[in-house]
Design a protein around this motif. Structure first.
Motif, mmCIF file in Angstrom:
data_model
loop_
_atom_site.group_PDB
_atom_site.id
_atom_site.type_symbol
_atom_site.label_atom_id
_atom_site.label_comp_id
_atom_site.label_asym_id
_atom_site.label_seq_id
_atom_site.Cartn_x
_atom_site.Cartn_y
_atom_site.Cartn_z
ATOM 1 N N VAL A 40 0.867 -1.178 0.000
ATOM 2 C CA VAL A 40 0.000 0.000 0.000
ATOM 3 C C VAL A 40 0.907 1.232 0.000
ATOM 4 C CG1 VAL A 40 -1.817 1.248 1.232
ATOM 5 C CG2 VAL A 40 -1.768 -1.264 1.291
ATOM 6 N N LEU A 43 1.815 4.987 3.064
ATOM 7 C CA LEU A 43 1.556 4.741 4.487
ATOM 8 C C LEU A 43 2.472 5.602 5.346
ATOM 9 C CD1 LEU A 43 1.208 0.845 4.585
ATOM 10 C CD2 LEU A 43 -0.624 2.544 4.698
ATOM 11 N N ARG A 53 -7.611 11.430 3.018
ATOM 12 C CA ARG A 53 -6.548 10.484 2.639
ATOM 13 C C ARG A 53 -6.554 9.267 3.573
ATOM 14 N NH1 ARG A 53 -4.529 7.749 -0.753
ATOM 15 N NH2 ARG A 53 -2.300 7.355 -0.869
ATOM 16 N N LEU A 57 -6.933 5.438 2.343
ATOM 17 C CA LEU A 57 -5.918 4.425 2.679
ATOM 18 C C LEU A 57 -6.514 3.285 3.502
ATOM 19 C CD1 LEU A 57 -2.776 6.612 3.451
ATOM 20 C CD2 LEU A 57 -2.931 4.848 1.690
ATOM 21 N N GLN A 60 -8.065 0.848 1.252
ATOM 22 C CA GLN A 60 -7.020 0.114 0.521
ATOM 23 C C GLN A 60 -6.358 -0.938 1.417
ATOM 24 O OE1 GLN A 60 -4.411 2.998 -1.313
ATOM 25 N NE2 GLN A 60 -3.346 1.385 -2.447
#
Length: 199
Positions: A40, A43, A53, A57, A60
């Motif tokens: 990912v 991070l 954001r 994330l 994801q």
């Protein structure tokens, strides 16, 4: 200070918490085992990301991680155990809820708890360790959602803005509207209001 050295194992779980400082609600933890084949990007420590954001994330991470789980300790447990022990309990719950058992647990901060697995505390882990960054993001998004829900129930407290932290606005709301069932009674600003009410 000892520099972070990554354990030489495949299944590494990162653990972090959100919500030690607020006067209300649970302390929320997350445990994440990332998939090296599906990294990912982007991070980092959840506090360094915008809310939008973080939410992107988090989706994801949930999709691409090998596994993830949340843990929590409720206000009554925090009052009974104290915030440190309640946080450690919530961390153990998150790791225990994982569907894959990690080989090593890396915890953000300067202390760890007994997971029944090898574990290391990593200072600034949410910046240094992708798995801990991922855990910090999941825990923050989950707790913020709870504060948003609490805001809808009690809009006069402004939880959507301060997320339960002891801001001037939150302290003023407690003084004006009183203590909610979700407040942590052992935390000093809440305790003082309760003591004044009982006089």
């Amino acid at each position: 200070m000892m520099l972070y050295q990554r354990p030489d194992v495949r299944l590494i779980c990162g653990v972090d918490e959100v919500g030690r400082g607020p006067l209300i609600g649970p302390v929320v933890t997350a445990a994440v085992i990332l998939d090296p084949a599906r990294p990912v990007a982007g991070l980092t420590d959840s506090k360094k990301l915008s809310e939008r954001r973080r939410i992107e994330l988090a989706a994801q991470i949930k999709q691409q991680a090998l596994c993830w789980a949340l843990g929590r300790a409720e206000p009554a447990e925090i009052d009974q155990l104290n915030i440190l022990h309640a946080t450690m309990l919530a961390m153990r719950r998150a790791v225990a809820a994982l569907t894959i058992q990690p080989e090593w647990v890396l915890v953000d901060g300067n202390r760890t708890t007994e997971f029944g697995l090898p574990a290391t505390a990593v200072i600034k882990g949410d910046l240094l360790v992708p798995e801990i960054s991922a855990a910090s993001i999941l825990a923050k998004v989950a707790r913020d959602e709870e504060m948003q829900a609490l805001h809808l129930e009690h809009p006069q407290f402004g939880f959507a803005d301060h997320k339960g932290y002891p801001t001037a606005a939150h302290l003023a709301a407690i003084a004006q509207y009183g203590v909610l069932p979700e407040h942590r009674r052992s935390f000093k600003p809440v305790r003082l209001v309760l003591e004044q009410q009982s006089i």
